[in-house]
Structures are given as structure tokens and as C-alpha cells.
Design a protein around this motif. Structure first.
Motif, mmCIF file in Angstrom:
data_model
loop_
_atom_site.group_PDB
_atom_site.id
_atom_site.type_symbol
_atom_site.label_atom_id
_atom_site.label_comp_id
_atom_site.label_asym_id
_atom_site.label_seq_id
_atom_site.Cartn_x
_atom_site.Cartn_y
_atom_site.Cartn_z
ATOM 1 N N GLY A 85 0.897 -1.169 0.068
ATOM 2 C CA GLY A 85 -0.002 0.044 0.164
ATOM 3 C C GLY A 85 0.683 1.125 -0.047
ATOM 4 O O GLY A 85 0.310 2.478 -0.154
ATOM 5 N N LEU A 86 2.004 1.095 0.098
ATOM 6 C CA LEU A 86 3.037 2.304 0.101
ATOM 7 C C LEU A 86 3.718 2.590 -1.273
ATOM 8 O O LEU A 86 4.468 3.669 -1.368
ATOM 9 C CB LEU A 86 4.013 2.060 1.240
ATOM 10 C CG LEU A 86 3.553 1.950 2.569
ATOM 11 C CD1 LEU A 86 4.582 1.882 3.747
ATOM 12 C CD2 LEU A 86 2.567 3.203 3.013
ATOM 13 N N GLY A 87 3.858 1.607 -2.137
ATOM 14 C CA GLY A 87 4.618 1.823 -3.303
ATOM 15 C C GLY A 87 4.814 0.595 -3.921
ATOM 16 O O GLY A 87 4.271 -0.293 -3.945
ATOM 17 N N GLY A 88 5.607 0.789 -5.078
ATOM 18 C CA GLY A 88 5.843 -0.231 -6.125
ATOM 19 C C GLY A 88 6.814 -1.301 -5.833
ATOM 20 O O GLY A 88 7.128 -1.246 -4.399
ATOM 21 N N PRO A 103 3.184 2.232 11.576
ATOM 22 C CA PRO A 103 2.068 1.327 12.271
ATOM 23 C C PRO A 103 1.390 0.182 11.471
ATOM 24 O O PRO A 103 0.392 0.535 10.682
ATOM 25 C CB PRO A 103 1.181 2.116 12.788
ATOM 26 C CG PRO A 103 0.907 3.503 11.859
ATOM 27 C CD PRO A 103 2.384 3.561 11.531
ATOM 28 N N TRP A 104 2.031 -0.731 11.092
ATOM 29 C CA TRP A 104 1.783 -1.705 10.138
ATOM 30 C C TRP A 104 0.547 -2.547 10.605
ATOM 31 O O TRP A 104 0.155 -2.772 11.646
ATOM 32 C CB TRP A 104 2.964 -2.603 10.087
ATOM 33 C CG TRP A 104 4.054 -2.142 9.388
ATOM 34 C CD1 TRP A 104 5.243 -2.105 10.000
ATOM 35 C CD2 TRP A 104 4.380 -1.666 8.233
ATOM 36 N NE1 TRP A 104 6.244 -1.385 9.266
ATOM 37 C CE2 TRP A 104 5.611 -1.200 8.059
ATOM 38 C CE3 TRP A 104 3.507 -1.829 6.928
ATOM 39 C CZ2 TRP A 104 6.408 -0.830 6.678
ATOM 40 C CZ3 TRP A 104 4.009 -1.226 5.615
ATOM 41 C CH2 TRP A 104 5.565 -0.810 5.680
ATOM 42 N N LEU A 105 -0.124 -3.047 9.526
ATOM 43 C CA LEU A 105 -1.460 -3.917 9.652
ATOM 44 C C LEU A 105 -0.846 -5.236 10.286
ATOM 45 O O LEU A 105 0.291 -5.653 10.149
ATOM 46 C CB LEU A 105 -1.983 -4.474 8.414
ATOM 47 C CG LEU A 105 -3.329 -4.934 8.309
ATOM 48 C CD1 LEU A 105 -4.304 -4.431 8.879
ATOM 49 C CD2 LEU A 105 -3.373 -5.563 7.187
ATOM 50 N N GLU A 106 -1.716 -5.843 11.258
ATOM 51 C CA GLU A 106 -1.206 -7.140 12.068
ATOM 52 C C GLU A 106 -2.219 -8.013 11.943
ATOM 53 O O GLU A 106 -3.486 -7.832 11.384
ATOM 54 C CB GLU A 106 -1.586 -6.812 13.658
ATOM 55 C CG GLU A 106 -0.351 -5.726 14.053
ATOM 56 C CD GLU A 106 -0.487 -5.245 15.519
ATOM 57 O OE1 GLU A 106 0.434 -4.625 16.000
ATOM 58 O OE2 GLU A 106 -1.394 -5.804 16.237
ATOM 59 N N PRO A 107 -1.978 -9.171 11.606
ATOM 60 C CA PRO A 107 -2.692 -10.429 11.696
ATOM 61 C C PRO A 107 -3.246 -10.555 12.864
ATOM 62 O O PRO A 107 -3.002 -10.266 13.999
ATOM 63 C CB PRO A 107 -1.816 -11.705 11.205
ATOM 64 C CG PRO A 107 -0.519 -11.401 11.838
ATOM 65 C CD PRO A 107 -0.287 -9.594 11.636
ATOM 66 N N ILE A 108 -4.561 -11.186 12.927
ATOM 67 C CA ILE A 108 -5.226 -11.665 14.148
ATOM 68 C C ILE A 108 -5.580 -12.966 14.120
ATOM 69 O O ILE A 108 -6.055 -13.732 12.995
ATOM 70 C CB ILE A 108 -6.518 -10.740 14.134
ATOM 71 C CG1 ILE A 108 -7.422 -11.233 15.610
ATOM 72 C CG2 ILE A 108 -7.640 -11.341 13.108
ATOM 73 C CD1 ILE A 108 -8.440 -10.048 15.814
ATOM 74 N N PRO A 109 -5.366 -13.693 15.294
ATOM 75 C CA PRO A 109 -5.644 -15.360 15.254
ATOM 76 C C PRO A 109 -7.012 -15.501 15.309
ATOM 77 O O PRO A 109 -7.909 -15.013 15.658
ATOM 78 C CB PRO A 109 -4.835 -15.781 16.733
ATOM 79 C CG PRO A 109 -5.089 -14.413 17.475
ATOM 80 C CD PRO A 109 -4.862 -13.466 16.519
ATOM 81 N N ASP A 110 -7.409 -16.517 14.525
ATOM 82 C CA ASP A 110 -8.800 -17.005 14.494
ATOM 83 C C ASP A 110 -9.420 -17.304 15.846
ATOM 84 O O ASP A 110 -10.516 -17.199 15.818
ATOM 85 C CB ASP A 110 -8.824 -18.358 13.513
ATOM 86 C CG ASP A 110 -8.887 -18.014 12.077
ATOM 87 O OD1 ASP A 110 -8.467 -16.891 11.697
ATOM 88 O OD2 ASP A 110 -8.896 -18.851 11.110
ATOM 89 N N ARG A 111 -8.708 -17.889 16.549
ATOM 90 C CA ARG A 111 -9.276 -18.225 18.051
ATOM 91 C C ARG A 111 -9.842 -16.889 18.506
ATOM 92 O O ARG A 111 -10.784 -17.138 19.577
ATOM 93 C CB ARG A 111 -7.981 -18.808 18.912
ATOM 94 C CG ARG A 111 -7.195 -17.833 19.488
ATOM 95 C CD ARG A 111 -6.158 -18.282 20.499
ATOM 96 N NE ARG A 111 -5.210 -17.402 20.825
ATOM 97 C CZ ARG A 111 -5.702 -16.278 21.927
ATOM 98 N NH1 ARG A 111 -6.720 -16.375 22.521
ATOM 99 N NH2 ARG A 111 -4.836 -15.418 22.280
ATOM 100 N N MET A 112 -9.621 -15.757 18.272
ATOM 101 C CA MET A 112 -9.876 -14.565 19.113
ATOM 102 C C MET A 112 -11.119 -13.995 18.318
ATOM 103 O O MET A 112 -11.933 -13.354 18.850
ATOM 104 C CB MET A 112 -8.943 -13.500 18.800
ATOM 105 C CG MET A 112 -7.646 -13.837 19.755
ATOM 106 S SD MET A 112 -6.537 -12.498 19.794
ATOM 107 C CE MET A 112 -7.064 -11.379 20.961
ATOM 108 N N VAL A 130 -9.114 -6.135 4.991
ATOM 109 C CA VAL A 130 -8.615 -5.321 6.104
ATOM 110 C C VAL A 130 -7.450 -4.177 5.783
ATOM 111 O O VAL A 130 -7.655 -3.040 6.282
ATOM 112 C CB VAL A 130 -8.142 -6.077 7.533
ATOM 113 C CG1 VAL A 130 -7.689 -5.206 8.407
ATOM 114 C CG2 VAL A 130 -9.446 -7.210 7.906
ATOM 115 N N ALA A 131 -6.676 -4.552 4.868
ATOM 116 C CA ALA A 131 -5.860 -3.564 4.385
ATOM 117 C C ALA A 131 -6.446 -2.595 3.569
ATOM 118 O O ALA A 131 -6.000 -1.280 3.677
ATOM 119 C CB ALA A 131 -4.740 -4.312 3.758
#
Length: 324
Positions: A85-88, A103-112, A130-131
Motif C-alpha cells: 500500500g506504500l509503493g511499487g 504502524p503496520w497492519l497486524e494479523p489476528i488469530p482465528d481463536r480470537m 482489512v488492508a
């Protein structure tokens, strides 16, 4: 000791915790921030529960509180992007650029979040979507999520966000148009069955542990994307991915161990790298998009603090068996 009101509130509200977690994550793009905002939502709701008149459902009331808390938290904050999302795309020969200040996007565990059952289905939690949501201004994001994911009526959304129904409809149109411009095509692909995905990832994990780059490349699609925050570099195509792994992947054959994870309703792997003590230490988390043609996207997250959110150990013993 909890008062009867407190106990009643917890009994009634706790079943909504996972879907509120999913909602806050879509808004914020951070598992850490979403967790904090869900806690804040429950605290606000508990404090005001004796004034809850039941004009809407408890679930709707909680969503309104959570949305308001998220919008307040997003004031003055930068969006959470992925490197794409920031460039080529980058040349694999270039030095890696650590952009830890982003502040990068973070993954989220399915259990949550329990993607199979939360409102909006697991597709609404995919990394790509989400991105893409992070490109929207906060209020547009809230309106689009409440209308198109949570499936609220326009009047309900307007009430939750504090605007007129006409304004909510106008904002929704702009949000949909913007999302269509930034949402990648990979987010709409049809994935193979879970068993096929797991078989492919088993092959991938074994190849990574052998440092068999040729096999890894073979498992990727012609337009595969590889990105790895906090590094701003990202690579397009199997040749670039293979060159990156040959140049930058640390260790030799046998120095990695991988464990399966599930994040954002997608399959993934936790990677451990052998250290000087012989043990395998937390290295990165990878989340995959898999199509019938192979792996089309690899999101590699090098923030080892995320391992705790996935309830993963910080290290594995030196004799931990490889995938092969």
C-alpha cells in the motif's frame, strides 16, 4: 464481588466478545488495539448498563459503543498499511528497509474472532480486505463496515455514527467506490478446499525447512506477492520471491521449524529459526492466500510479539521434529 447488575451484564454481553473483537479489528487493523478497544467497550457498557433501556438489542448497543470507541481512538492516527500500500514492488537485490516507525497492519488469530461464525463471515476478516479498509477515512470505514459487513440498516448506522441517514448513504457510496479502487483482485478469488490448502502448505513448510527454494517458487502463482512488515520491500512474481529467499532467508537447510496457524480466516505458518543455543526461536508469522493455481500472497510478519497472541511458544527444543 460483582453486583447482581454486573453479573447480569457479563452473562448477557460476553457471547458478543468475539464478534466485537472482529469489528474493532476491521476498524483498527491491529490485534493489540482491537483487544484494548473491546475491553474499553465492555467497561463503558458495564458502567452504563443500569441506564440501558432496551430500546435496541444489547448487541446493537454494544456495537454502537465499540464503534464510538474506535472512532475516538482513530482520531489523529495514521492508517495501518501493508508494504504493497506504500509503493511499487522492490528489486530483490536492494537492501531491506526497516520501517519500524510505520504502524503496520497486524494479523489476528482465528481463536480470537472465530471467523466461521462471526457476523460478516470469515471473508470480511481477510488480510487483503482489512488492508483495503485502512485506506478509508475512519467514518467512511465505520459506515461501510456497519452497512456491508454487519448488515445494519442505514438509519441504524446513522444513529451509531451520529449523522443523518442521508449523510450515511452518501458516505457509504464514497466508501464503496474507494474500496473498489484499492481492494486487490486476490481478495475475491475462490480458494481450494481446506484439505488441498493444508496439503499445499505441508509441502511449502517442508520445502522451507529444507531451504528448497525451487519447490517454494513452484508452489507460487505467476503473480504471487510477498511482503514482510516492518520491511517496506515487497516482491512480485515467483522469480523475485526466489531471489529474495536465496539472498535474504537466514540459516541453512535444517535451521527452520514451522508450525501451522490460522489467522484472518486464512491458513498460515509460524516460523522458528535456530539460534546459537541450538533451540529454534520465534522468527516470523506467515499468512497465505491460496488459489487453485497455488500461493498468490504471502504476508510475512516479523513482529515476534505477535506469537503470544497466537498462543505460540517463544522457542522450540533443539530436537523438534521437522515437517519432513
Amino acid at each position: 464481588m460483582l453486583s447482581p447488575v454486573s453479573g447480569d451484564f457479563l452473562d448477557q454481553a460476553d457471547p458478543y466478545r468475539r464478534e466485537l473483537m472482529a469489528h474493532c479489528y476491521r476498524m483498527l487493523g491491529s490485534v493489540h488495539d482491537a483487544e484494548d478497544l473491546v475491553q474499553e467497550t465492555y467497561l463503558r457498557a458495564w458502567r452504563g448498563y443500569d441506564r440501558f433501556e432496551g430500546r435496541s438489542s444489547l448487541r446493537t448497543w454494544l456495537y454502537r459503543i465499540a464503534t464510538s470507541a474506535c472512532l475516538t481512538a482513530l482520531e489523529g492516527r495514521s492508517r495501518r498499511p501493508m508494504p504493497t500500500g506504500l509503493g511499487g514492488s522492490s528489486d530483490p537485490g536492494d537492501e531491506l528497509i526497516d520501517q519500524g516507525e510505520v504502524p503496520w497492519l497486524e494479523p489476528i488469530p482465528d481463536r480470537m474472532t472465530d471467523p466461521a461464525s462471526v457476523v460478516g463471515s470469515r471473508e470480511s476478516l481477510r488480510l487483503a480486505l482489512v488492508a483495503a479498509l485502512q485506506h478509508l477515512p475512519p467514518r467512511q470505514r465505520a459506515v461501510l463496515v456497519l452497512r456491508d459487513v454487519i448488515q445494519w440498516r442505514a438509519a441504524e448506522v446513522a444513529d451509531a455514527v451520529g449523522i443523518t441517514t442521508a449523510a450515511a448513504n452518501s458516505i457509504l457510496q464514497r466508501a464503496r467506490a474507494q474500496l473498489a479502487r484499492v481492494r486487490p483482485a486476490e481478495d475475491t478469488v475462490t480458494e481450494p478446499a481446506d484439505a488441498e490448502q493444508r496439503a499445499l502448505l505441508d509441502r511449502y513448510a517442508a520445502a522451507m525447512e529444507r531451504k528448497d527454494i525451487a519447490t517454494i517458487v513452484e508452489l507460487c502463482t505467476d503473480d504471487v506477492v510477498w511482503e514482510m512488515p516492518p520491511f517496506g520491500n515487497w516482491y512480485l512474481g515467483p522469480e523475485a520471491v526466489g531471489q529474495h529467499l536465496a539472498l535474504r532467508c537466514p540459516g541453512k537447510a535444517g535451521d527452520l521449524r514451522l508450525l501451522p496457524i490460522e489467522a484472518n480466516g486464512q491458513p498460515g505458518l509460524a516460523t522458528y529459526l535456530r539460534g546459537p543455543d541450538g533451540r529454534f526461536h520465534a522468527f516470523n508469522l506467515q499468512v497465505f492466500t491460496i488459489t487453485s493455481a497455488g500461493i498468490s500472497h504471502v504476508g510475512t510478519f516479523l513482529d515476534v510479539a505477535l506469537f503470544a497472541k497466537f498462543e505460540l511458544p517463544e522457542s522450540l527444543p533443539a530436537d523438534h521434529e521437522p515437517a519432513t
